[in-house]
Scaffold this motif. Structure first.
Motif, mmCIF file in Angstrom:
data_model
loop_
_atom_site.group_PDB
_atom_site.id
_atom_site.type_symbol
_atom_site.label_atom_id
_atom_site.label_comp_id
_atom_site.label_asym_id
_atom_site.label_seq_id
_atom_site.Cartn_x
_atom_site.Cartn_y
_atom_site.Cartn_z
ATOM 1 N N VAL A 1 -2.734 0.813 -18.419
ATOM 2 C CA VAL A 1 -1.606 1.058 -17.515
ATOM 3 C C VAL A 1 -2.060 1.882 -16.294
ATOM 4 N N THR A 2 -3.168 2.602 -16.439
ATOM 5 C CA THR A 2 -3.706 3.372 -15.308
ATOM 6 C C THR A 2 -4.703 2.565 -14.482
ATOM 7 N N LYS A 3 -4.966 1.316 -14.873
ATOM 8 C CA LYS A 3 -5.985 0.526 -14.167
ATOM 9 C C LYS A 3 -5.390 -0.095 -12.914
ATOM 10 N N VAL A 4 -5.930 0.276 -11.773
ATOM 11 C CA VAL A 4 -5.391 -0.166 -10.503
ATOM 12 C C VAL A 4 -6.541 -0.177 -9.500
ATOM 13 N N ASN A 5 -6.390 -0.995 -8.466
ATOM 14 C CA ASN A 5 -7.441 -1.105 -7.466
ATOM 15 C C ASN A 5 -6.862 -0.889 -6.075
ATOM 16 N N PRO A 6 -7.324 0.113 -5.309
ATOM 17 C CA PRO A 6 -8.358 1.071 -5.675
ATOM 18 C C PRO A 6 -7.921 1.958 -6.846
ATOM 19 N N PRO A 7 -8.900 2.496 -7.568
ATOM 20 C CA PRO A 7 -8.587 3.264 -8.772
ATOM 21 C C PRO A 7 -7.958 4.621 -8.461
ATOM 22 N N LEU A 8 -7.331 5.208 -9.484
ATOM 23 C CA LEU A 8 -6.830 6.582 -9.347
ATOM 24 C C LEU A 8 -8.036 7.480 -9.085
ATOM 25 N N ARG A 9 -7.869 8.357 -8.120
ATOM 26 C CA ARG A 9 -9.000 9.134 -7.578
ATOM 27 C C ARG A 9 -8.929 10.587 -8.027
ATOM 28 N N PRO A 10 -9.948 11.390 -7.700
ATOM 29 C CA PRO A 10 -9.927 12.818 -8.049
ATOM 30 C C PRO A 10 -8.793 13.569 -7.340
#
Ligand SMILES: [Zn+2]
Length: 428
Positions: free
Chosen positions: A273-282
């Motif tokens: 569910v957290t997989k997204v593009n661009p990814p979740l970043r710092p």
């Protein structure tokens, strides 16, 4: 068509840059001057609420035709209505890809009058990045912007040609910033969370190198360039550079990149569910995006609404599809991030979902003056609510925001003088 008088609300109109207590009269699909005709048949009381014109989600994926088990035009339009969205920029990566004038026309007929559509055409045939799509013919068919979103237009010569054409026509090019060689195989940000979970990462530079390249191309070839879902500080530097050069380059951020960071991956573990593009970043990237929206460096907030089936998102992290279902949380997320957290005025906070997207595609909208189309959203700013994907109208329930408290609730949505959402009910 029923004539309405919306009573007791605060008009928050970023197009006119005004906030004022005023009744709004709607007749024949338009805003009309009070007293200019017969009294409206129906009075709608909206005390304590805001009335906002033309809320627009510039970046959505409706999957129709081709992947209608994820979303189709009916569920997409219903989700837009419930989300308070009157206008959508729909990305062309359907099956088949929207890479011809016929496909643009087909999108427009699928949309109907349930929601206003800005069709986005593919930059290249099948978005394969090899051969230009027939831009002129697609523009004549109604394409309002061009993008190969889902992937970058990586070929620099083709990108230069697209920007040259954009310079001649004023039609924007929207770039999905991702160097496919640098990002290859990366399913998360190349950082701490990916290491902990044993996931392959993609570096921040996979995004920012393309941002710098494209700004360099825009400096040489001109055009209108819009940077989709900016997510790293390097991209913001490229945008600052473009601004300093006076180039027509704009950028957008998504709510999820402003609300969540890579630590959410460790919280959700292997749940894609957290997989997204661009990814979740710092965290520092998340903060920088919020600052860039608050300062006006980023002028658009868009959901990158990417619905998927639950079984698809339930696959192992490495193979599950990228994407978050976000059109129904966009408005409340914008208010939460920009009013509650950043302390902006409602006018400033709503600009990235109203004026900002209109500037990107070069569409003039007058604001809520007599004669304007009655495209508006009624928001109760005082309501705090908890995101529950089970109640989404979208077929995509995939969001890591489930359980998150947001500030500001859409009460009603109207497109062309017809309610598409009202009293908790979708009417399209
Ligand atoms: Zn994209």
């Amino acid at each position: 068509m029923t004539a309405y008088r919306l009573r007791g609300g605060l008009v928050v109109d970023p197009f006119l840059n005004i906030m004022e207590q005023a009744d709004l009269h709607v007749r024949d699909g338009m805003v009309v001057l009070p007293g200019s005709g017969p009294e409206p048949e129906e009075i709608v009381w909206i005390d304590g609420c805001w009335v906002v014109p033309r809320i627009t989600d510039l970046h959505v994926h409706f999957r129709d035709p081709g992947q209608t088990w994820k979303e189709d035009w009916t569920s997409g339009a219903r989700a837009a209505a419930a989300g308070g969205v009157t206008t959508v920029g729909v990305m062309p990566n359907t099956t088949p890809v929207v890479d011809s004038p016929e496909a643009v026309t087909d999108q427009r007929s699928r949309a109907g009058d349930r929601v206003r559509l800005w069709p986005i055409g593919a930059l290249t045939l099948e978005s394969a990045g090899r051969k230009a799509a027939p831009w002129d013919a697609m523009r004549e068919a109604g394409a309002r912007a061009f993008s190969d979103d889902g992937r970058a237009l990586y070929d620099s010569a083709l990108m230069a040609a697209a920007l040259s054409w954009s310079e001649r026509t004023g039609v924007p090019v929207i770039q999905h910033l991702e160097d496919p060689i640098l990002s290859a195989g990366g399913v998360a940000h190349a950082g701490e969370a990916a290491r902990l979970l044993g996931l392959s990462g993609q570096p921040a530079a996979a995004e920012s190198v393309l941002a710098f390249r494209d700004v360099a191309l825009a400096a040489e070839y001109g055009g209108r360039l819009h940077l989709a879902h900016c997510s790293v500080p390097g991209t913001l530097k490229a945008l600052r550079w473009a601004r300093g050069e006076g180039l027509r380059v704009t950028g957008e951020a998504t709510p999820h990149h402003c609300l969540a960071n890579e630590a959410w991956l460790t919280r959700f573990g292997t749940d894609a569910v957290t997989k997204v593009n661009p990814p979740l970043r710092p965290e520092e990237a998340r903060k920088a995006l919020r600052e860039a929206l608050a300062s006006g460096l980023l002028t658009v907030m868009a959901s990158d609404h990417a619905p998927h089936g639950q079984d698809e998102k339930g696959a192992p992290y490495a193979t599950a599809p990228f994407g978050i279902s976000g059109i129904e949380t966009l408005v409340a997320a914008a208010l939460t991030i920009l009013v509650r957290d950043a302390g902006l005025s409602p006018l400033q906070a709503l600009a990235p979902v109203t004026v900002g997207p209109h500037q990107v595609v070069g569409e003039a909208f007058s604001g809520l003056v007599p004669g304007a189309p009655a495209d508006l959203t009624v928001i109760d700013p005082a309501v705090t609510w908890t995101v529950d994907p089970a109640r989404f109208y979208s077929q995509g329930r995939n969001t890591p925001l489930a359980g998150v408290r947001l500030q500001g609730r859409v009460v009603a949505t109207m497109v062309g003088g017809r309610f598409t959402f009202r009293d908790g009910e979708v009417l399209v």
